[in-house]
Design an enzyme around this catalytic site. Structure first.
Site, PDB file in Angstrom:
ATOM      1  N   HIS A  97     -12.029  12.084 -79.686  1.00 55.63           N
ATOM      2  CA  HIS A  97     -11.459  11.318 -80.798  1.00 55.63           C
ATOM      3  C   HIS A  97     -10.015  11.674 -81.093  1.00 55.63           C
ATOM      4  O   HIS A  97      -9.400  11.058 -81.956  1.00 55.63           O
ATOM      5  CB  HIS A  97     -12.313  11.512 -82.052  1.00 55.63           C
ATOM      6  CG  HIS A  97     -13.671  10.874 -81.931  1.00 55.63           C
ATOM      7  ND1 HIS A  97     -13.947   9.623 -82.426  1.00 55.63           N
ATOM      8  CD2 HIS A  97     -14.804  11.294 -81.326  1.00 55.63           C
ATOM      9  CE1 HIS A  97     -15.201   9.320 -82.160  1.00 55.63           C
ATOM     10  NE2 HIS A  97     -15.749  10.320 -81.485  1.00 55.63           N
ATOM     11  N   ASP A 143      -1.415  11.016 -83.322  1.00 58.90           N
ATOM     12  CA  ASP A 143      -2.725  10.724 -83.893  1.00 58.90           C
ATOM     13  C   ASP A 143      -3.587  10.056 -82.823  1.00 58.90           C
ATOM     14  O   ASP A 143      -3.121   9.134 -82.155  1.00 58.90           O
ATOM     15  CB  ASP A 143      -2.553   9.772 -85.090  1.00 58.90           C
ATOM     16  CG  ASP A 143      -3.710   9.880 -86.076  1.00 58.90           C
ATOM     17  OD1 ASP A 143      -4.814  10.270 -85.653  1.00 58.90           O
ATOM     18  OD2 ASP A 143      -3.506   9.563 -87.260  1.00 58.90           O
TER      19      ASP A 143
END
Ligand SMILES: [Mg+2]
Length: 747
Positions: free
Chosen positions: A179, A388
């Site tokens: 993730h 991110d």
């Protein structure tokens, strides 16, 4: 695949955190639902499971319930977790939390994978604890996994788990999803050698590996090539005995939930309150978890620059900066919080007044409806992380705009930027670029806002979190099916029994065996592949049997083979058939060959050996070889293509062939190959049992030369003429061991 394929299967989700947190208050247990992106997203997906179209019928979730739990309460937690949350807790100790979670996860992998190498701590205790916790997860899964289950492992806390599980459950389909970003090779290799190899090997224990973006996937594949030497073809990695598929799957959100909440009465009420307090000011929203990767300071500075440069905007815009508490007690984070609060104070002091506060700062978690209300009142969402993995805030903002107005400013360093190209994309490192984007957003006409958001909303609605998870699980099922077809030629127990039967029945048998990659695995330097005692023993015992003719058929030099195998009761073929030796006879040439061309070719190969460190030239009697196994893997591959090209041009008018082997390129006379060598024996006599085993392109000539009812066996996977395959040299030795063991009936 058999009829079970259509059956829906149980899914075991494994993540560091369970979708709830346990707290102990005066001996009482309290369960609270977690709000993280993963927990929320998967909860939505799991809620969709009654859908008969879904590949999953039911699920169990394995993970840490947060904090520590007294031993006396563990069984109560287990019971309630299973009955109310279909969860199976893995308990962590104080030491696990310090060294595994706070340590290796958050102070080593997190900063490194987000490309903050200066923040990375390299601590042996952290690493050891990380391994231990991954093993503890494996132990917890041991009793849980049943035949037919699918296992889906999540995120950077559990990178070693897929390989640990693979060792215990060779046939269970395992997926892995990361993730956070996967770093570039230059960053990843900052990890100590054993760590980086174990992490890559750990992840590669999965059948299917997912990343948010194509870039992360490519970076991962590049690392596996450069560090482990595993090549890939369009994201497919073939190991000796397994197929792994790597893909990119951008995680979505529960679009409908945000979209409809934005028009709900609860949100409307909170929205009204916000509007009352903000007046006519245009609203810019910034929401993040407290983390250095989020670029909160840069963002505040960008807003400061806007106010400095555009006087007319003072009093007309307000930045709502929500920072969600995270990793409380960690020094770096406390320091960052202080810096943020100081900067907010400075900006407000410098520009603000009685009637206007430029930045409304809140350090708190937002309940769902308050968050959606914030999205709904904000004219601009300023989402500018320095790095991110995905960033769901950006997606949630777009989804929470039912009238399709609003402007998203998004960092190009967020995974979400790959999908949300209609946003204003900026480089978050440069405050002027942030200020400029804010000006552009404040001036953007409403029709243009609507045009952009409409496109993004359609995309987010379609590729929502349920679709994301379903796609990945379908892919996992497909990969395991594809693996089955790829390995369909594998020698199964019945095929092996038939082979053994034919062997024992035959009165004359002929067996061809390649050496490198067939009887022994490849080594970095070809000269190091000395035959182990086990191999010599098997060759001797097979060769000794009166009914057997055993031929070792190799590309190696005569001198080397003679040295290793000369005293064994077997025939030997050297240099792919240029030279042969029948059992107990002298070496001879199969046909007259010239070697006068060698002085012309060798300098070309030597030129490459000089240019590409780690490569070398080998001169044989009737061929020359450039070996590049020791080179930089990416460079070596390109150099090999270039050399092949050069050689083809050079040898166009000469009676020579250029052959691509396993990490080598060989030039030799035409008309010589393992097939012509095999034909020499095949034409001598009639055999009731013929078998040939080999692993590379040069063995294909052997396979095609064998009679139709022969056992041609390829080691490893790939396109082949062979009828059967085995996974590895280890399996070849096992098979030969079976043949050698069996006493010859009526010998
Ligand atoms: Mg070979």
């Amino acid at each position: 695949m058999n009829a079970h394929a259509a059956e829906r299967r149980r899914l075991i989700i494994v993540s560091n955190r369970l979708p709830f947190t346990i707290t102990q208050e005066q001996g009482e247990l309290k369960f609270t639902e977690s709000v993280g992106g993963l927990a929320t997203g998967l909860r939505t997906f799991l809620a969709s499971l009654p859908d008969p179209q879904s590949p999953v019928s039911e699920h169990v979730w394995v993970g840490w319930p947060g904090g520590t739990v007294d031993d006396a309460l563990k069984s109560a937690v287990r019971k309630k977790a299973l009955s109310e949350y279909r969860s199976f807790p893995v308990f962590l100790s104080e030491q696990d939390i310090d060294n595994f979670y706070q340590g290796f996860c958050n102070k080593t992998i997190w900063p490194l994978f987000h490309s903050f190498p200066g923040n990375v701590q390299y601590d042996r205790e952290y690493w050891n604890q990380y391994k231990k916790v991954n093993e503890a997860f494996c132990d917890a899964l041991q009793d849980l996994i049943q035949v037919g289950d699918l296992v889906w492992v999540h995120d950077y806390h559990l990178t070693l788990l897929p390989a640990l599980l693979r060792a215990r459950f060779p046939l269970t389909p395992i997926g892995f999803f990361l993730h956070i970003p996967f770093p570039t090779f230059e960053i990843f290799r900052l990890l100590p050698g054993t760590w980086r190899r174990e992490i890559l090997e750990g992840i590669l224990g999965a059948n299917q590996i997912g990343f948010h973006t194509y870039d992360y996937m490519q970076d991962f594949l590049r690392c596996t090539l450069r560090i482990l030497g595993y090549e890939n073809n369009m994201g497919e990695v073939f190991l000796n005995d397994r197929l792994i598929r790597v893909g990119s799957f951008p995680m979505g959100i529960d679009f409908q939930k945000f979209h409809s909440a934005a028009s709900s009465p609860e949100v409307a009420r909170e929205q009204d309150e916000l509007i009352r307090s903000l007046g006519t000011s245009k609203v810019i929203l910034s929401v993040d978890r407290l983390d250095y990767s989020k670029g909160i300071l840069n963002r505040l500075k960008g807003f400061e620059t806007l106010l400095e440069e555009s006087e007319h905007l003072r009093g007309a815009v307000t930045l709502i900066a929500v920072v969600v508490p995270s990793r409380i007690g960690v020094e770096d984070y406390e320091l960052m919080k202080k810096q943020i609060e100081e900067l907010v104070g400075n900006i407000n002091g410098r520009f603000g007044g009685v009637s206007w506060t430029p930045i409304i700062y809140q350090f708190r978690s937002l309940p769902f409806h308050s968050l959606v209300a914030m999205y709904a009142v904000s004219n601009i969402a300023l989402v500018t992380p320095l790095r991110d993995g995905m960033n769901l805030i950006a997606k949630e903002y777009v989804a929470s705009r039912p009238d399709k107005t609003g402007v998203l400013i998004l960092s190009e360093m967020a995974g979400a930027a790959k999908e949300l190209g209609e946003a204003i994309l900026i480089n978050p490192n440069y405050r002027e670029e942030i200020a400029q984007a804010l000006r552009e957003a404040l001036e953007m006409p409403e029709e243009e806002q609507i045009r952009r958001n409409q496109i993004m909303q359609i995309r987010l609605r379609r590729y929502n979190v349920t679709r994301w998870a379903t796609d990945i699980i379908n892919e996992l099922i497909n990969v395991t099916r594809r693996e089955e077809t790829v390995f369909a030629n594998l020698i199964t127990p019945p095929k092996r029994a038939e082979l053994l039967h034919r062997y024992h029945d035959a009165s004359r048998r002929l067996i061809f065996l390649d050496y490198d990659g067939t009887l022994v695995s490849y080594t970095r330097r070809p000269s190091l592949a000395t035959p182990p005692e086990e191999v010599l023993k098997i060759l001797r015992s097979l060769g000794e049997k009166g009914k057997n003719t055993v031929i070792l058929i190799s590309g190696r030099r005569k001198s080397e083979l003679e040295n290793w195998f000369g005293t064994l009761p077997i025939g030997i073929v050297a240099e792919h058939g240029a030279l042969i030796k029948e059992k107990g006879s002298e070496w001879k040439m199969l046909k007259p060959l010239m070697a006068d061309w060698k002085p012309k070719i060798i300098p070309i190969l030597e030129g490459y050996a000089d240019r590409f460190p780690g490569s070398s030239v080998e001169e044989k009697e009737y061929s020359v070889v450039w070996h590049y196994r020791g080179t930089d893997p990416e460079q070596g591959k390109l150099a090999a293509m270039e050399l092949t090209d050069d050689l083809h041009r050079f040898t166009a008018n000469i009676d020579l062939q250029v052959l691509q082997g396993q990490k080598n390129i060989e030039v030799r006379n035409t008309g010589i190959n393992k097939g012509t060598a095999a034909a020499y024996w095949l034409s001598n006599e009639r055999y009731g049992f013929v078998m040939g085993i080999g692993d590379d392109l040069t063995d294909e000539d052997l396979f095609t030369a064998l009679p139709a009812d022969a056992y041609s066996i390829r080691v490893g996977i790939g396109r082949t003429q062979a009828r059967l395959s085995l996974r590895s040299p280890k399996e070849v030795i096992q098979l030969l061991g079976n043949l050698a063991q069996g006493d010859d009936r009526s010998a």
